[in-house]
Design a protein around this motif. Structure first.
Motif, PDB file in Angstrom:
ATOM      1  N   PHE A 254      30.301  15.907  -8.553  1.00  0.00           N
ATOM      2  CA  PHE A 254      29.866  17.025  -9.164  1.00  0.00           C
ATOM      3  C   PHE A 254      31.054  17.973  -9.624  1.00  0.00           C
ATOM      4  O   PHE A 254      31.062  18.743 -10.341  1.00  0.00           O
ATOM      5  N   GLU A 255      32.023  17.817  -8.715  1.00  0.00           N
ATOM      6  CA  GLU A 255      33.291  18.952  -8.641  1.00  0.00           C
ATOM      7  C   GLU A 255      34.499  18.361  -9.340  1.00  0.00           C
ATOM      8  O   GLU A 255      35.436  18.956  -9.779  1.00  0.00           O
ATOM      9  N   GLY A 256      34.463  16.868  -9.374  1.00  0.00           N
ATOM     10  CA  GLY A 256      35.630  16.094  -9.682  1.00  0.00           C
ATOM     11  C   GLY A 256      36.802  16.301  -8.602  1.00  0.00           C
ATOM     12  O   GLY A 256      37.975  15.788  -8.909  1.00  0.00           O
ATOM     13  N   ASP A 257      36.550  16.490  -7.519  1.00  0.00           N
ATOM     14  CA  ASP A 257      37.233  16.685  -6.259  1.00  0.00           C
ATOM     15  C   ASP A 257      36.649  16.690  -5.003  1.00  0.00           C
ATOM     16  O   ASP A 257      35.785  17.643  -4.683  1.00  0.00           O
ATOM     17  N   HIS A 258      36.459  15.522  -4.310  1.00  0.00           N
ATOM     18  CA  HIS A 258      35.660  15.516  -3.232  1.00  0.00           C
ATOM     19  C   HIS A 258      36.238  16.463  -1.911  1.00  0.00           C
ATOM     20  O   HIS A 258      35.277  16.779  -0.838  1.00  0.00           O
ATOM     21  N   THR A 259      37.335  17.213  -2.044  1.00  0.00           N
ATOM     22  CA  THR A 259      37.459  18.325  -1.231  1.00  0.00           C
ATOM     23  C   THR A 259      37.045  19.674  -1.717  1.00  0.00           C
ATOM     24  O   THR A 259      37.200  20.780  -1.122  1.00  0.00           O
ATOM     25  N   ALA A 260      36.303  19.753  -2.589  1.00  0.00           N
ATOM     26  CA  ALA A 260      36.079  21.147  -3.305  1.00  0.00           C
ATOM     27  C   ALA A 260      35.055  21.707  -2.717  1.00  0.00           C
ATOM     28  O   ALA A 260      33.668  21.114  -2.578  1.00  0.00           O
ATOM     29  N   LYS A 261      34.986  22.950  -2.460  1.00  0.00           N
ATOM     30  CA  LYS A 261      33.777  23.827  -1.975  1.00  0.00           C
ATOM     31  C   LYS A 261      33.033  23.158  -0.630  1.00  0.00           C
ATOM     32  O   LYS A 261      31.990  23.239  -0.820  1.00  0.00           O
ATOM     33  N   LEU A 262      33.872  22.647   0.086  1.00  0.00           N
ATOM     34  CA  LEU A 262      33.199  21.938   1.422  1.00  0.00           C
ATOM     35  C   LEU A 262      32.413  22.884   2.164  1.00  0.00           C
ATOM     36  O   LEU A 262      31.595  22.488   2.543  1.00  0.00           O
ATOM     37  N   GLU A 263      33.006  24.016   2.416  1.00  0.00           N
ATOM     38  CA  GLU A 263      32.205  24.951   3.105  1.00  0.00           C
ATOM     39  C   GLU A 263      30.893  25.276   2.576  1.00  0.00           C
ATOM     40  O   GLU A 263      29.728  25.406   3.191  1.00  0.00           O
ATOM     41  N   LYS A 264      30.880  25.594   1.295  1.00  0.00           N
ATOM     42  CA  LYS A 264      29.495  25.927   0.540  1.00  0.00           C
ATOM     43  C   LYS A 264      28.480  24.694   0.580  1.00  0.00           C
ATOM     44  O   LYS A 264      27.175  24.860   0.762  1.00  0.00           O
ATOM     45  N   TYR A 265      29.087  23.523   0.540  1.00  0.00           N
ATOM     46  CA  TYR A 265      28.116  22.033   0.659  1.00  0.00           C
ATOM     47  C   TYR A 265      27.692  22.034   2.063  1.00  0.00           C
ATOM     48  O   TYR A 265      26.629  21.567   2.045  1.00  0.00           O
ATOM     49  N   ALA A 266      28.402  22.311   2.959  1.00  0.00           N
ATOM     50  CA  ALA A 266      27.921  22.297   4.386  1.00  0.00           C
ATOM     51  C   ALA A 266      26.908  23.342   4.902  1.00  0.00           C
ATOM     52  O   ALA A 266      26.627  23.362   5.899  1.00  0.00           O
ATOM     53  N   THR A 267      26.836  24.452   4.032  1.00  0.00           N
ATOM     54  CA  THR A 267      26.174  25.596   4.364  1.00  0.00           C
ATOM     55  C   THR A 267      24.534  25.211   3.835  1.00  0.00           C
ATOM     56  O   THR A 267      24.301  25.437   2.890  1.00  0.00           O
ATOM     57  N   THR A 268      23.833  25.259   4.926  1.00  0.00           N
ATOM     58  CA  THR A 268      22.335  25.186   4.921  1.00  0.00           C
ATOM     59  C   THR A 268      21.596  26.299   4.045  1.00  0.00           C
ATOM     60  O   THR A 268      21.794  27.223   4.103  1.00  0.00           O
ATOM     61  N   GLY A 269      21.178  25.887   2.750  1.00  0.00           N
ATOM     62  CA  GLY A 269      20.255  26.758   1.880  1.00  0.00           C
ATOM     63  C   GLY A 269      21.276  27.229   0.878  1.00  0.00           C
ATOM     64  O   GLY A 269      20.400  27.923  -0.264  1.00  0.00           O
ATOM     65  N   SER A 270      22.431  26.957   0.795  1.00  0.00           N
ATOM     66  CA  SER A 270      23.442  27.478  -0.427  1.00  0.00           C
ATOM     67  C   SER A 270      22.899  26.598  -1.653  1.00  0.00           C
ATOM     68  O   SER A 270      22.498  25.436  -1.512  1.00  0.00           O
ATOM     69  N   PRO A 271      23.346  26.859  -2.795  1.00  0.00           N
ATOM     70  CA  PRO A 271      22.783  26.488  -3.903  1.00  0.00           C
ATOM     71  C   PRO A 271      23.642  25.016  -3.854  1.00  0.00           C
ATOM     72  O   PRO A 271      23.098  24.027  -4.563  1.00  0.00           O
ATOM     73  N   GLU A 272      24.594  24.918  -3.510  1.00  0.00           N
ATOM     74  CA  GLU A 272      25.490  23.621  -3.441  1.00  0.00           C
ATOM     75  C   GLU A 272      24.853  22.806  -2.384  1.00  0.00           C
ATOM     76  O   GLU A 272      24.598  21.515  -2.935  1.00  0.00           O
ATOM     77  N   TYR A 273      24.380  23.183  -1.287  1.00  0.00           N
ATOM     78  CA  TYR A 273      23.925  22.171  -0.349  1.00  0.00           C
ATOM     79  C   TYR A 273      22.530  21.797  -0.824  1.00  0.00           C
ATOM     80  O   TYR A 273      22.200  20.526  -0.856  1.00  0.00           O
ATOM     81  N   GLU A 274      21.479  22.741  -1.425  1.00  0.00           N
ATOM     82  CA  GLU A 274      20.340  22.271  -2.161  1.00  0.00           C
ATOM     83  C   GLU A 274      20.553  21.191  -3.111  1.00  0.00           C
ATOM     84  O   GLU A 274      19.947  20.062  -3.235  1.00  0.00           O
ATOM     85  N   LYS A 275      21.861  21.343  -4.122  1.00  0.00           N
ATOM     86  CA  LYS A 275      21.908  20.431  -5.031  1.00  0.00           C
ATOM     87  C   LYS A 275      22.374  19.075  -4.573  1.00  0.00           C
ATOM     88  O   LYS A 275      21.804  17.949  -5.187  1.00  0.00           O
ATOM     89  N   MET A 276      23.186  19.078  -3.604  1.00  0.00           N
ATOM     90  CA  MET A 276      23.776  17.862  -2.883  1.00  0.00           C
ATOM     91  C   MET A 276      22.531  16.968  -2.052  1.00  0.00           C
ATOM     92  O   MET A 276      22.346  16.003  -2.420  1.00  0.00           O
ATOM     93  N   VAL A 277      21.766  17.563  -1.573  1.00  0.00           N
ATOM     94  CA  VAL A 277      20.488  17.063  -0.796  1.00  0.00           C
ATOM     95  C   VAL A 277      19.562  16.378  -1.840  1.00  0.00           C
ATOM     96  O   VAL A 277      19.095  15.291  -1.647  1.00  0.00           O
ATOM     97  N   GLY A 278      19.495  17.024  -2.876  1.00  0.00           N
ATOM     98  CA  GLY A 278      18.489  16.767  -4.002  1.00  0.00           C
ATOM     99  C   GLY A 278      19.014  15.411  -4.460  1.00  0.00           C
ATOM    100  O   GLY A 278      18.354  14.653  -4.945  1.00  0.00           O
ATOM    101  N   GLU A 279      20.347  15.341  -4.783  1.00  0.00           N
ATOM    102  CA  GLU A 279      21.201  14.237  -5.230  1.00  0.00           C
ATOM    103  C   GLU A 279      21.006  12.965  -4.347  1.00  0.00           C
ATOM    104  O   GLU A 279      20.819  11.814  -4.787  1.00  0.00           O
ATOM    105  N   ILE A 280      21.254  13.382  -3.100  1.00  0.00           N
ATOM    106  CA  ILE A 280      21.232  12.262  -2.160  1.00  0.00           C
ATOM    107  C   ILE A 280      19.776  11.542  -2.227  1.00  0.00           C
ATOM    108  O   ILE A 280      19.578  10.369  -2.125  1.00  0.00           O
TER     109      ILE A 280
END
Length: 482
Positions: A403-429
């Protein structure tokens, strides 16, 4: 991870040691060892590889050689142990449950001081020997153990067998457990309280973080009081722990069921049945079924006689084989059914993806997954959770990389339940694993189900929060000396 067991009594303890150590076998599969001490026979040690055989099959024929009223044993997921040491502290044996991230750095410093390392495994430093060398630098065992706490980046709990007792020291932040049990004529120490009942021991208490005790057949002497901070690993309840085991007095199965009920009550899923992925997904699934009102059915079963837990084999190919072979779908309960499968976690995703294919091939019309912990976004620097060498082995990190081109990018947002990044990641999993739907437990429900304040639980792999052991020891030591 690894686990250990020690016993000291006014009678021979070899049988207790053998079975007690065996009751930690679910915690690792690389090496196992036992050592006893007898005044006439001295120290007697044996170490075996258990990568292709079970503990009991390796040690059962040797039991006659072990003598004495005191001994320690270990299931090691790292290096061969116990280590037997001659030093100014006397002769002793030591076992550890540890992850020493700075082993090379410590070893270089010790070598520069003209100390030597002899216990190499596949040309790697044996971290239990490294711990022993640090202990030897102390004026006494308490002082030496504190040098371990001061220097080790990671975690380390240990049992030390001396000629007059067992010294137990829990990791300075309490990430891994040590529990004391009392029998009719002695005591035992273990990583898993499920080792106690069949051997006639009653749980007395858990050691506190950084606490050091000496245990003899006559009692328990506190050599160092517990530290004021704690970060016990939350994954003990999620995955590692045997269902009958308690950590800090909190039962693993009870916690898993509570966590499942919490998710089930808030999930609007409509399905024909709920099934737990054996072993550690079962308790969560029972709770989820109760909370949601969907009947529990065993649509997949584990073939228990020969297949161990799948996290333990050392190569990915063998892990995949074990994951595929150990679970047998029950097609009669899958055909034309919408099934919610509950599992403990998703690490790489390989096992669950293969399972999903199998379930659809068995006739399921929908395969939903409910996971008993939040997504694993951060690798664990404190416990040997998996054999992963890179955070990119986590499916979450691979997705973030894409998604980001960097696996360390926006980790806090991806780890936050309900954030757009979190929902996008869970959907892709869910998409990559072929799931009809996917939900993870929230970190709030996880913490509430455990029942300890979040500040006392390590949740680093979910949200990146952590406390560094060396820093915590240094701060506490500085405060004591003010």
């Amino acid at each position: 991870m690894g686990g250990f067991f020690g016993a000291v009594a006014k009678r021979p303890v070899v049988n207790d040691l053998f079975y007690g150590t065996d009751y930690n076998s679910h915690l690792g599969t690389k090496r196992a060892g036992m050592v006893t001490f007898d005044e006439e026979a001295g120290f007697n040690r044996s170490i075996h590889s258990i990568e292709r055989n079970y503990f009991r099959s390796k040690f059962e024929d040797e039991l006659g050689a072990f003598k004495g009223n005191i001994g320690i044993g270990v299931i090691s997921d790292t290096d061969p142990q116990p280590i037997i040491v001659n030093s100014h502290l006397g002769r002793y044996a030591v076992v550890t449950v540890a992850k020493v991230n700075n082993a090379r750095e410590i070893a270089d410093e010790l070598l520069a001081e003209r100390m030597h390392l002899s216990e190499l495994s596949a040309n790697r430093i044996n971290q239990t020997e490294l711990v022993a060398l640090l202990i030897n630098m102390g004026n006494d065992f308490r002082d030496g153990i504190n040098k371990v706490y001061e220097r080790v980046d990671g975690s380390c709990s240990m049992l030390i067998l001396t000629e007059d007792g067992i010294i137990a020291a829990r990791d300075y932040l309490g990430r891994t457990p040590i529990v004391i049990g009392r029998g009719e004529d002695g005591y035992a120490l273990t990583s898993e309280t499920s080792a106690f009942p069949n051997l006639g021991y009653e749980r007395v208490r858990d050691l506190g973080p950084g606490e050091i005790v000496r245990v003899t057949a006559n009692g328990v002497e506190v050599l160092q009081e517990p530290a004021r901070r704690e970060q016990i690993c939350s994954f003990l309840w999620v995955y590692y722990g045997f269902p009958a085991s308690d950590y800090n007095g909190i039962n693993a199965e009870e916690m898993r069921e509570a966590c499942g009920r919490a998710m089930g009550r808030t999930d609007d899923m409509k399905a024909d049945s709920v099934c737990g992925i054996p072993d550690s997904g079962v308790g969560f699934a029972l709770g989820y079924a109760e909370g949601n009102g969907i009947p529990y059915r065993r649509a997949v079963l584990k073939y228990t006689p020969t297949w161990p837990r799948s996290f333990t084999p050392s190569t990915q190919d063998r892990r995949n084989l074990v994951a595929r072979m150990k679970l047998i779908p029950n097609r009669a309960l899958l055909k034309d059914q919408s099934v919610v499968f509950c599992d403990d976690s998703i690490v790489r995703g390989t096992q669950l993806r293969d399972n999903v294919c199998t379930f659809f091939e068995g006739g399921a019309k929908a395969v939903h997954a409910r996971i008993s912990c939040p997504p694993l976004v951060y690798g664990c620097p404190f416990i040997g959770f998996t054999s992963s060498k890179s955070d990119l082995e986590l499916i979450s990190r691979r997705i973030i990389q894409d998604f980001e081109g960097d696996h360390t990018a926006k980790l806090e947002k991806y780890a936050t339940t309900g954030s757009p990044e979190y929902e996008k990641m869970v959907g892709e999993i869910a998409r990559r694993l072929g799931l009809s739907s996917l939900k993870f437990c929230t970190i709030e429900d996880l913490v509430e189900s455990i029942g300890l304040p979040k500040c006392r639980i390590c949740t680093h792999c979910f949200d990146g929060s952590s406390m560094q052991p060396c820093k915590a020891w240094a701060e506490d030591h500085a405060n004591k000396n003010k």
